[in-house]
Motif scaffolding. Sequence first.
Motif, PDB file in Angstrom:
ATOM      1  N   LEU A 100       0.850  -1.181   0.000  1.00 22.03           N
ATOM      2  CA  LEU A 100       0.000   0.000   0.000  1.00 22.03           C
ATOM      3  C   LEU A 100       0.889   1.235   0.000  1.00 22.03           C
ATOM      4  O   LEU A 100       2.092   1.146   0.213  1.00 22.03           O
ATOM      5  CB  LEU A 100      -0.986   0.004   1.179  1.00 22.03           C
ATOM      6  N   GLU A 101       0.263   2.386  -0.252  1.00 22.94           N
ATOM      7  CA  GLU A 101       0.986   3.653  -0.225  1.00 22.94           C
ATOM      8  C   GLU A 101       0.273   4.613   0.718  1.00 22.94           C
ATOM      9  O   GLU A 101      -0.944   4.563   0.857  1.00 22.94           O
ATOM     10  CB  GLU A 101       1.016   4.302  -1.612  1.00 22.94           C
ATOM     11  N   ILE A 102       1.064   5.474   1.324  1.00 23.36           N
ATOM     12  CA  ILE A 102       0.506   6.587   2.089  1.00 23.36           C
ATOM     13  C   ILE A 102       0.937   7.858   1.384  1.00 23.36           C
ATOM     14  O   ILE A 102       2.128   8.072   1.146  1.00 23.36           O
ATOM     15  CB  ILE A 102       0.993   6.589   3.550  1.00 23.36           C
ATOM     16  N   HIS A 115       4.706   7.151   0.298  1.00 19.47           N
ATOM     17  CA  HIS A 115       5.535   6.199   1.032  1.00 19.47           C
ATOM     18  C   HIS A 115       4.947   4.807   0.823  1.00 19.47           C
ATOM     19  O   HIS A 115       3.776   4.573   1.117  1.00 19.47           O
ATOM     20  CB  HIS A 115       5.549   6.549   2.514  1.00 19.47           C
ATOM     21  N   VAL A 116       5.750   3.884   0.319  1.00 18.66           N
ATOM     22  CA  VAL A 116       5.294   2.527   0.001  1.00 18.66           C
ATOM     23  C   VAL A 116       5.646   1.590   1.151  1.00 18.66           C
ATOM     24  O   VAL A 116       6.767   1.619   1.673  1.00 18.66           O
ATOM     25  CB  VAL A 116       5.936   2.025  -1.312  1.00 18.66           C
ATOM     26  N   PHE A 117       4.670   0.752   1.523  1.00 24.24           N
ATOM     27  CA  PHE A 117       4.871  -0.247   2.566  1.00 24.24           C
ATOM     28  C   PHE A 117       4.474  -1.617   2.047  1.00 24.24           C
ATOM     29  O   PHE A 117       3.449  -1.764   1.370  1.00 24.24           O
ATOM     30  CB  PHE A 117       4.008   0.062   3.799  1.00 24.24           C
ATOM     31  N   GLU A 174      11.682  -1.300   8.347  1.00 24.34           N
ATOM     32  CA  GLU A 174      11.087   0.044   8.309  1.00 24.34           C
ATOM     33  C   GLU A 174      10.073   0.244   7.192  1.00 24.34           C
ATOM     34  O   GLU A 174       9.250   1.138   7.268  1.00 24.34           O
ATOM     35  CB  GLU A 174      12.170   1.115   8.243  1.00 24.34           C
ATOM     36  N   ASP A 175      10.093  -0.592   6.165  1.00 26.79           N
ATOM     37  CA  ASP A 175       9.123  -0.447   5.068  1.00 26.79           C
ATOM     38  C   ASP A 175       8.042  -1.544   5.112  1.00 26.79           C
ATOM     39  O   ASP A 175       7.391  -1.816   4.123  1.00 26.79           O
ATOM     40  CB  ASP A 175       9.821  -0.451   3.716  1.00 26.79           C
ATOM     41  N   TRP A 176       7.863  -2.147   6.292  1.00 24.63           N
ATOM     42  CA  TRP A 176       6.853  -3.189   6.474  1.00 24.63           C
ATOM     43  C   TRP A 176       5.835  -2.767   7.515  1.00 24.63           C
ATOM     44  O   TRP A 176       6.116  -1.945   8.381  1.00 24.63           O
ATOM     45  CB  TRP A 176       7.500  -4.506   6.923  1.00 24.63           C
ATOM     46  N   GLY A 177       4.656  -3.374   7.428  1.00 29.22           N
ATOM     47  CA  GLY A 177       3.616  -3.128   8.405  1.00 29.22           C
ATOM     48  C   GLY A 177       2.580  -4.228   8.363  1.00 29.22           C
ATOM     49  O   GLY A 177       2.690  -5.181   7.590  1.00 29.22           O
ATOM     50  N   VAL A 209      -4.366   6.875   2.660  1.00 29.01           N
ATOM     51  CA  VAL A 209      -3.812   5.538   2.457  1.00 29.01           C
ATOM     52  C   VAL A 209      -4.422   5.002   1.163  1.00 29.01           C
ATOM     53  O   VAL A 209      -5.645   4.920   1.031  1.00 29.01           O
ATOM     54  CB  VAL A 209      -4.130   4.604   3.638  1.00 29.01           C
ATOM     55  N   ILE A 210      -3.561   4.649   0.231  1.00 36.43           N
ATOM     56  CA  ILE A 210      -4.005   4.172  -1.068  1.00 36.43           C
ATOM     57  C   ILE A 210      -3.903   2.648  -1.082  1.00 36.43           C
ATOM     58  O   ILE A 210      -2.800   2.083  -1.044  1.00 36.43           O
ATOM     59  CB  ILE A 210      -3.158   4.785  -2.208  1.00 36.43           C
ATOM     60  N   TYR A 211      -5.090   2.022  -1.068  1.00 37.05           N
ATOM     61  CA  TYR A 211      -5.163   0.563  -1.043  1.00 37.05           C
ATOM     62  C   TYR A 211      -6.555   0.159  -1.521  1.00 37.05           C
ATOM     63  O   TYR A 211      -7.535   0.880  -1.299  1.00 37.05           O
ATOM     64  CB  TYR A 211      -4.890   0.015   0.376  1.00 37.05           C
TER      65      TYR A 211
END
Length: 149
Positions: free
Chosen positions: A29-31, A39-41, A64-67, A143-145
């Motif tokens: 997803l992106e914020i 910001h890509v996660f 840091e790029d995971w959630g 949040v883009i998802y």
Amino acid sequence: MLRLGTVLLLLCFALPFAASAVEWEVDRLEIESSDGNRHVFNIELAVTPEQRAQGLMHRESLAEDWGMLFLHRRDQVLSMWMRNTLIPLDMLFIDRRGRIVRIAERTTPMSERAITSGRPARAVLEVPGGTVERLGISKGDRVIYSAFE
């Protein structure tokens, strides 16, 4: 007929495997911040009751790029806690449109204190503690998802 000792022995071997049997679907997803930065996660999805109950418990680190995205079927006041969670997290509460409605930064590991959205939300994104400050993410960011309108 199994004897009680045999049943207890089987349970001792089976329980550790049952606890780790939760499987995670991975996605991205992106914020989009108010300044236009994206910001890509990479995310693990927590959509079943078992996945939501397990969450990020017992993990010693999170890149840091995971959630982890906790998705719910309807809007509701969401409540989280940090029981058995070893690392501090930032929690982003997201409405059905994908807008961040509340942020709880650097939550306390192992705490059983309730952390709520304070208003109806559809999802919670948990990322490593300090991510919100580092990336300049704020309430109202998008949040883009695919799960959000």
